[in-house]
Write an enzyme that holds these catalytic residues in place. Structure first.
Site, short mmCIF file in Angstrom:
data_model
loop_
_atom_site.label_atom_id
_atom_site.label_comp_id
_atom_site.label_asym_id
_atom_site.label_seq_id
_atom_site.Cartn_x
_atom_site.Cartn_y
_atom_site.Cartn_z
N SER A 147 100.72 114.61 130.73
CA SER A 147 101.12 114.96 129.57
C SER A 147 100.09 113.80 128.59
CB SER A 147 102.58 114.16 129.26
OG SER A 147 103.35 115.14 130.04
N HIS A 490 103.65 118.15 138.35
CA HIS A 490 103.23 119.06 137.68
C HIS A 490 102.36 120.28 138.12
CE1 HIS A 490 102.81 115.96 134.16
NE2 HIS A 490 103.98 116.16 134.64
#
Length: 561
Positions: A147, A490
């Protein structure tokens, strides 16, 4: 439903007590026959439930229903021939952290089912946006991103290494001496430099990866406060992210989220949890960053709040600066939120826009639905999807407070997750429910939602857990995963970009993630690209960019406000 439960429990007991691998050879054939009977009952039950519980609308049987539907969609598409090329007075970026396309689809179904519908036919607010594109999310050094590097891309317009915020790929994670000279600025700063009001609203801590890329330059996303930094970095002059929030761009008009403990001296009791030492302040430098902020803005109509009551009691017309820190770290999940004490994302967005829109030059607002990501990491799909639905409510509210004629709204994600749902579920099947078949190998049921990896990998007596023996509908149920990991990872696939408003059509096709802030800046005539903008400023310049077809409804809305 009761009969289904009985069948599932009976089958579960047989699979454990009378499993053929656990009995003598001479009993295997008898047990196998019993198992087959029970399995057939389960399958019959699931098929019966899927067919009788939900019936799709009668009109969907008629071809004309679908043809008329398509014709209406075609007419809407033809209206887009007249593109909105206005100057964007306002920019709102909604970032669903971890909101990959499967999450968008599942959230759409959940939204519909929460209102008593089948779910599949429901529209999220973002579904109504006229322009959709795909974003490639890789970091400069990572095929599957994090992120921090992605936030640097969609906020600063530069791809970066994983784990770093607001610095170029020349900076190396955790190496303080690679910071200087490699800083990159964000669209929030570009907007502030242009005279716009700016704000950050998040459901994570305000010094988390996504929001920090808007104001910080840090080679490690985990340097929340100076207590999280190695002595070498501190001695070399690197600053923690919380400190940079108040020093790098000192005039951010609205900051809302969590993160109180990073702002106060070590061992300072938290205002909300004074008896919980884990929530105490963490700063080693002894600084009270909240107190310093209050002193700086007390003559500028600035307010600090830490609970919902104080937030909603404010009159936005009398507020120019707002700092709202509602938890020591991240905010609670929407499903666990104290509705008396903690504001929802929608409520925070409502207040933020009302404060920011007072600026005649417009505003930039970053809104992060940050705990979608956390729910997925924990394998808690129900938490993640309710977070996504709440973010969609906030998008709806923002649309009611702004105009598509002068506000560019972008909804996207930083990355995806290894989250999926499938299994040939029937129409209207609970998004958190079972698939209508059993595994070919262990003959056990499975939920439609599954993860490629994560904490949901569980073995019971050496075999896959039987989901019929647990409450897979509970809020914190961890969906089964294929590979055991402490935290789910992810995903690396592209994510969607939904956009509406001025120049939204420039977000089309398949784009690199760092392209996004350049489009937003171009639309607002800030930052690098200004050649297409009028040199003079003011309302005459602004209205000269609005086509006559769009000008009239804009003026009507302005007059009614």
């Amino acid at each position: 439903m009761w009969e289904c439960g009985c069948f599932l429990v009976l089958w579960s007991e047989l699979s454990v007590v009378w499993h053929p691998w656990n009995v003598k050879i001479r009993k295997r054939r008898l047990i196998d026959n019993k198992m087959k009977v029970v399995q057939l009952l389960i399958l019959s039950c699931l098929v019966w439930e899927g067919k009788t519980k939900v019936q799709f609308p009668e009109q969907e049987k008629r071809p004309d229903y679908w043809r008329d539907f398509a014709q209406r969609s075609l007419k809407d598409a033809l209206k887009l021939q007249e593109l909105n090329k206005n100057i964007a007075k306002n920019i709102i970026l909604f970032l669903g952290d971890g909101m990959g396309v499967p999450t968008v689809t599942a959230a759409r179904i959940l939204k519909g089912q929460l209102s008593g519908q089948n779910g599949e036919e429901t529209q999220l607010e973002m579904d109504k946006f006229p322009h959709v594109a795909l974003s490639k999310t890789y970091n400069t050094n990572a095929q599957v991103p994090d992120s921090a590097g992605t936030a640097t891309a969609f906020l600063c317009g530069v791809k970066a290494n994983e784990g770093t915020v607001g610095v170029s790929a020349a900076a190396v994670r955790s190496q303080c001496n690679t910071t200087q000279g490699n800083e990159v600025t964000s669209i929030l700063k570009w907007a502030k430099d242009a005279g716009k009001s700016v704000g950050i609203v998040t459901t994570t801590r305000v010094n988390h990866a996504t929001p920090s890329a808007a104001y910080a330059h840090c080679v490690d996303r985990d340097w929340y406060s100076d207590a999280d930094m190695p002595n070498e970095a501190l001695q070399s002059g690197c600053k923690d992210i919380a400190r940079q929030l108040f020093e790098n761009i000192p005039d951010i008009n609205v900051i809302m989220g969590g993160g109180r403990r990073s702002m106060y001296p070590k061992n300072t009791p938290d205002v909300e949890y004074p008896g919980d030492k884990k929530q105490n302040g963490t700063r080693k430098d002894g600084r009270n960053l909240v107190g310093e902020w209050i002193d700086r803005v007390k003559e500028k109509r600035g307010f600090y709040v830490w609970n919902k009551k104080d937030l909603l009691s404010l009159n936005p017309n009398n507020v120019d600066y707002l700092l709202g820190l509602f938890e020591p770290a991240d905010l609670n999940y929407e499903l666990e939120r104290n509705t008396e004490n903690d504001p929802s994302l929608t409520e925070m967005v409502d207040v933020a826009i009302k404060i920011l829109k007072k600026n005649e030059r417009g505003f930039f607002l970053l809104v992060e639905g940050g705990r979608i990501d956390h729910g997925h990491h924990e394998g808690k799909a129900k938490q993640a999807l309710h977070e996504a639905v709440e973010m969609d409510r906030a998008i709806t509210r923002a649309g009611l407070l702004t105009s598509e004629y002068d506000t560019l709204t972008v909804v996207t994600a930083d990355h995806s997750h290894v989250f999926s749902f499938g299994g040939y579920t029937p129409r209207g099947n609970s998004i958190f429910g079972l698939a209508p078949t059993l595994s070919d190998v262990d003959q056990k049921p499975f939920t439609a939602i599954l993860y490629g990896n994560g904490p949901g990998f569980k073995l019971v007596n050496g075999a896959r857990e039987n989901v019929s023996t647990v409450d897979y509908q509970q809020n914190n149920y961890q969906a089964q995963s294929a590979v055991p990991l402490r935290m789910e990872t992810h995903g690396g696939e592209d994510v969607a970009i939904f956009s509406k408003g001025p120049m939204a059509h420039l977000l089309h096709g398949v784009q690199e993630q760092h392209y996004i802030p350049h489009v937003m800046a171009y639309a607002a005539c800030i930052g690098q690209n200004k050649d297409h903008c009028r040199t003079n400023s003011g309302s005459s310049s602004y209205f000269s960019h609005i086509s006559p077809a769009l000008l009239f409804p804009l003026l009507v809305k302005w007059l009614l406000c």
